[in-house]
Design a protein around this motif. Structure first.
Motif, short mmCIF file in Angstrom:
data_model
loop_
_atom_site.label_atom_id
_atom_site.label_comp_id
_atom_site.label_asym_id
_atom_site.label_seq_id
_atom_site.Cartn_x
_atom_site.Cartn_y
_atom_site.Cartn_z
N ASP A 181 0.79 -1.22 0.00
CA ASP A 181 0.00 0.00 0.00
C ASP A 181 0.83 1.27 0.00
O ASP A 181 0.35 2.33 -0.44
CB ASP A 181 -0.92 0.02 1.23
CG ASP A 181 -2.06 -0.99 1.12
OD1 ASP A 181 -2.39 -1.38 -0.02
OD2 ASP A 181 -2.59 -1.39 2.16
N PHE A 182 2.04 1.21 0.52
CA PHE A 182 2.85 2.42 0.62
C PHE A 182 3.50 2.81 -0.70
O PHE A 182 3.95 3.94 -0.87
CB PHE A 182 3.93 2.26 1.69
CG PHE A 182 3.38 2.22 3.09
CD1 PHE A 182 2.91 3.37 3.70
CD2 PHE A 182 3.30 1.02 3.78
CE1 PHE A 182 2.39 3.34 4.98
CE2 PHE A 182 2.78 0.98 5.07
CZ PHE A 182 2.31 2.15 5.66
N ALA A 183 3.59 1.87 -1.64
CA ALA A 183 4.31 2.14 -2.90
C ALA A 183 3.71 3.31 -3.69
O ALA A 183 4.45 4.20 -4.12
CB ALA A 183 4.36 0.87 -3.75
N PRO A 184 2.38 3.37 -3.91
CA PRO A 184 1.84 4.51 -4.67
C PRO A 184 2.08 5.85 -3.98
O PRO A 184 2.36 6.85 -4.64
CB PRO A 184 0.35 4.20 -4.77
CG PRO A 184 0.25 2.71 -4.56
CD PRO A 184 1.33 2.38 -3.59
N LEU A 185 1.97 5.87 -2.63
CA LEU A 185 2.18 7.13 -1.92
C LEU A 185 3.63 7.58 -2.04
O LEU A 185 3.91 8.77 -2.27
CB LEU A 185 1.80 6.97 -0.44
CG LEU A 185 1.92 8.23 0.41
CD1 LEU A 185 0.97 9.31 -0.10
CD2 LEU A 185 1.62 7.92 1.87
N VAL A 186 4.57 6.66 -1.91
CA VAL A 186 5.99 7.01 -2.04
C VAL A 186 6.27 7.52 -3.45
O VAL A 186 6.99 8.51 -3.64
CB VAL A 186 6.89 5.81 -1.70
CG1 VAL A 186 8.34 6.09 -2.08
CG2 VAL A 186 6.78 5.47 -0.22
N ALA A 187 5.69 6.85 -4.45
CA ALA A 187 5.91 7.28 -5.84
C ALA A 187 5.42 8.70 -6.08
O ALA A 187 5.99 9.44 -6.89
CB ALA A 187 5.23 6.31 -6.79
N ALA A 188 4.36 9.10 -5.37
CA ALA A 188 3.79 10.44 -5.55
C ALA A 188 4.44 11.48 -4.64
O ALA A 188 4.11 12.67 -4.74
CB ALA A 188 2.30 10.39 -5.27
N THR A 189 5.35 11.06 -3.76
CA THR A 189 5.97 11.97 -2.80
C THR A 189 7.22 12.61 -3.39
O THR A 189 8.04 11.93 -4.00
CB THR A 189 6.36 11.19 -1.53
OG1 THR A 189 5.17 10.62 -0.95
CG2 THR A 189 7.03 12.09 -0.50
N PRO A 190 7.40 13.92 -3.22
CA PRO A 190 8.63 14.55 -3.70
C PRO A 190 9.84 14.06 -2.91
O PRO A 190 9.71 13.47 -1.83
CB PRO A 190 8.38 16.04 -3.46
CG PRO A 190 7.32 16.10 -2.42
CD PRO A 190 6.46 14.88 -2.62
N ASP A 191 11.01 14.31 -3.45
CA ASP A 191 12.28 13.91 -2.83
C ASP A 191 12.31 14.41 -1.38
O ASP A 191 12.14 15.59 -1.10
CB ASP A 191 13.43 14.53 -3.62
CG ASP A 191 14.79 14.00 -3.19
OD1 ASP A 191 14.91 13.52 -2.06
OD2 ASP A 191 15.73 14.07 -4.00
N THR A 192 12.52 13.47 -0.44
CA THR A 192 12.50 13.83 0.99
C THR A 192 13.87 14.23 1.52
O THR A 192 13.98 14.60 2.69
CB THR A 192 11.97 12.65 1.83
OG1 THR A 192 12.83 11.52 1.65
CG2 THR A 192 10.55 12.29 1.42
N ARG A 193 14.91 14.15 0.71
CA ARG A 193 16.25 14.45 1.22
C ARG A 193 16.42 15.87 1.76
O ARG A 193 17.19 16.07 2.70
CB ARG A 193 17.30 14.12 0.17
CG ARG A 193 17.55 12.62 0.03
CD ARG A 193 18.43 12.28 -1.15
NE ARG A 193 17.76 12.56 -2.42
CZ ARG A 193 18.26 12.24 -3.60
NH1 ARG A 193 19.44 11.63 -3.68
NH2 ARG A 193 17.59 12.52 -4.71
N PRO A 194 15.71 16.89 1.22
CA PRO A 194 15.81 18.21 1.83
C PRO A 194 15.40 18.25 3.30
O PRO A 194 15.84 19.13 4.05
CB PRO A 194 14.87 19.07 0.97
CG PRO A 194 14.89 18.40 -0.36
CD PRO A 194 14.96 16.93 -0.06
N LEU A 195 14.58 17.29 3.75
CA LEU A 195 14.18 17.25 5.15
C LEU A 195 15.36 16.99 6.08
O LEU A 195 15.32 17.35 7.26
CB LEU A 195 13.12 16.17 5.37
CG LEU A 195 11.72 16.44 4.80
CD1 LEU A 195 10.84 15.22 5.00
CD2 LEU A 195 11.09 17.65 5.46
N GLU A 196 16.42 16.36 5.56
CA GLU A 196 17.56 16.01 6.39
C GLU A 196 18.26 17.24 6.96
O GLU A 196 18.88 17.18 8.01
CB GLU A 196 18.55 15.15 5.61
CG GLU A 196 17.98 13.81 5.19
CD GLU A 196 18.97 12.98 4.40
OE1 GLU A 196 20.17 13.29 4.45
OE2 GLU A 196 18.55 12.02 3.73
#
Length: 363
Positions: A181-196
Motif C-alpha cells: 500500500d505504501f508504494a503509490p504514496l511514495v511514488a507520488a511523494t517529492p524527494d524527501t532528502r531536503p528534510l535532512e
C-alpha cells in the motif's frame, strides 16, 4: 524557481508535535482507567540518547540463550509485552531464554541526522555489548517486527558473529513497486532528502496520518470491523482497547532516518538490490548468512508476501524457513497481530520456538 514542497515542514511539524502531546494525554486517561499496559518487570542495563536496553526478570538459571527484541521505530516497544497472556516477552521467558529489548527513546532536533547506520549498526552493537556484559553471551537470537526487522537485517549482515538466528515478523525487505500500500504514496511523494537539513524531527502523529492515507483498509476499515467483532468477547475487547491505547503513544523519527527509509528503501529498493551501503559495506540478501525465519501474513496489503519472499529466497542463509500467520480478531490492527493475537500465541509462537529447538538454540 518553484519553492520546495518541504518549505512548510517546520510549521506543520509544530502542529503535529502538539497533536503527539494531545494523544499522549488521551493515552494517560486510559491508563488511569486500568486499560494500559501490564508489563513484565525489567531493569535498564544500558542507556544513551535514543536507546535503552531492557533486561526482563527471570527466575531460572542464567546460563541460557539470549534473545534481543528489536521493535519498529514507530510507537512504543511495549506492544511486545502488552499483557501477560499476549506477551512475546513472557513466551520467550517460558522457553528458558534471557530476554532483552532495544527500547527506542524520543529524539529531538539535535539527533535529526541519525539514519539507518545508527539504528541498524551502532545502536544494536550497543545492545549486544550490554547483553555480553550482563550474561556472557557473545551472540543472541534477534527477533524483530516491521521496520525494526530492517534494522535487525542490517545488523545481521554487518555482524553475523553476533547473531545466532534472525526472526523477522512481517518485515518489509523488498520495496519499490512491490512495497504494498505504501508504494503509490511514495511514488507520488517529492524527494524527501531536503528534510535532512530542515529543523525538527518527523512527528509520530504525522506518520500515523500518512499510514492511514496510504493503507485505509488496514488502519481504518479493518480496524472498525475488528472493534465490531470484539464486542461479543470481553477478552478480545480488552486486547483491542489496550492496542488502541498503545496507538496513542506517538513516536517521532529523526529526519535522516525517515528520508533514508523513503529514498533508499522504498524508492530505490537498495536492500533487495544489494546496494544499501552501511559504513564501507554493501548490504543485501547475499550478505545475510545467519539462520533466517520470516513470518508473513498472506492477507496483508501493507507488507504483502511479495515484499518479503524474494529477499528470503535470495538470502545466502544456509538455514531458512517461512511461517504464515493467518490473522486474529480482537487486536485492532492486524499488523500487530503477530505480537498480540490469540492465534499468534497459540499457533505461531510455538512453531517459532520449535524452529529454534531444531537449531539446538533452545530445548
Amino acid at each position: 524557481m518553484n519553492p520546495s514542497p518541504w518549505n512548510y515542514a517546520e510549521p506543520l511539524n509544530a502542529a503535529f508535535q502538539q497533536m503527539d502531546w494531545i494523544r499522549c494525554q488521551q493515552g494517560k486517561l486510559l491508563d488511569s482507567a486500568g486499560l494500559g499496559r501490564l508489563e513484565t518487570p525489567y531493569r535498564i542495563l544500558h542507556s544513551e540518547t535514543g536507546l535503552k536496553v531492557r533486561k526482563y526478570d527471570r527466575t531460572v538459571a542464567s546460563n541460557v540463550p539470549a534473545v534481543l527484541i528489536v521493535p519498529a521505530p514507530i510507537k512504543r516497544a511495549y506492544i511486545w509485552d502488552l499483557s501477560p497472556d499476549i506477551s512475546v516477552v513472557r513466551r520467550c521467558i517460558e522457553h528458558d531464554m534471557q530476554v532483552y529489548l532495544a527500547e527506542w527513546t524520543t529524539v529531538d532536533d539535535t539527533q535529526r541526522d541519525w539514519g539507518l547506520e545508527d539504528y541498524g549498526d551502532r545502536f544494536l552493537s550497543a545492545c549486544l555489548g550490554a547483553i555480553e556484559a550482563d550474561s556472557g553471551e557473545t551472540a543472541a537470537v534477534i527477533a524483530a517486527h516491521s521496520l525494526g526487522g530492517v534494522f535487525a537485517t542490517i545488523f545481521a549482515c554487518m555482524r553475523p558473529e553476533k547473531v545466532r538466528a534472525l526472526l523477522l515478523l512481517e518485515t518489509p525487505l523488498h520495496f519499490a513497486g512491490d512495497a504494498g500500500d505504501f508504494a503509490p504514496l511514495v511514488a507520488a511523494t517529492p524527494d524527501t532528502r531536503p528534510l535532512e537539513t530542515a529543523p525538527g524531527v518527523i512527528p509520530g502523529s504525522l506518520l500515523s496520518l500518512v499510514s492511514a492515507i496510504a493503507a485505509p483498509r488496514t488502519f481504518q476499515w479493518e480496524r472498525c470491523m475488528d472493534w465490531s467483532l470484539s464486542m461479543a468477547s470481553p477478552k478480545a475487547l480488552d486486547t483491542c482497547i489496550r492496542v488502541e491505547r498503545w496507538t496513542y503513544d506517538e513516536f517521532p523519527l529523526p529526519a535522516r532516518l525517515f528520508s533514508e527509509i523513503v529514498e533508499m528503501l522504498y524508492r530505490d529498493d537498495r536492500l533487495m538490490n544489494g546496494r544499501l551501503r552501511i559504513q564501507d559495506k554493501l548490504i543485501g540478501p547475499g550478505a545475510l548468512h545467519v539462520p533466517l525465519l520470516n513470518v508473513i501474513d498472506p492477507h496483508s496489503t501493507i507488507i504483502p508476501p511479495r515484499s518479503v519472499l524474494p529477499f528470503h529466497e535470495a538470502a545466502a542463509s544456509a538455514v531458512k524457513k517461512v511461517l504464515t500467520y493467518e490473522g486474529d480478531f480482537g487486536i485492532g490492527i492486524q499488523h500487530v497481530g503477530v505480537l498480540v493475537g490469540t492465534n499468534a500465541h497459540h499457533f505461531l509462537w510455538p512453531a517459532i520456538f520449535n524452529w529454534l529447538a531444531s537449531l539446538s538454540i533452545i530445548r
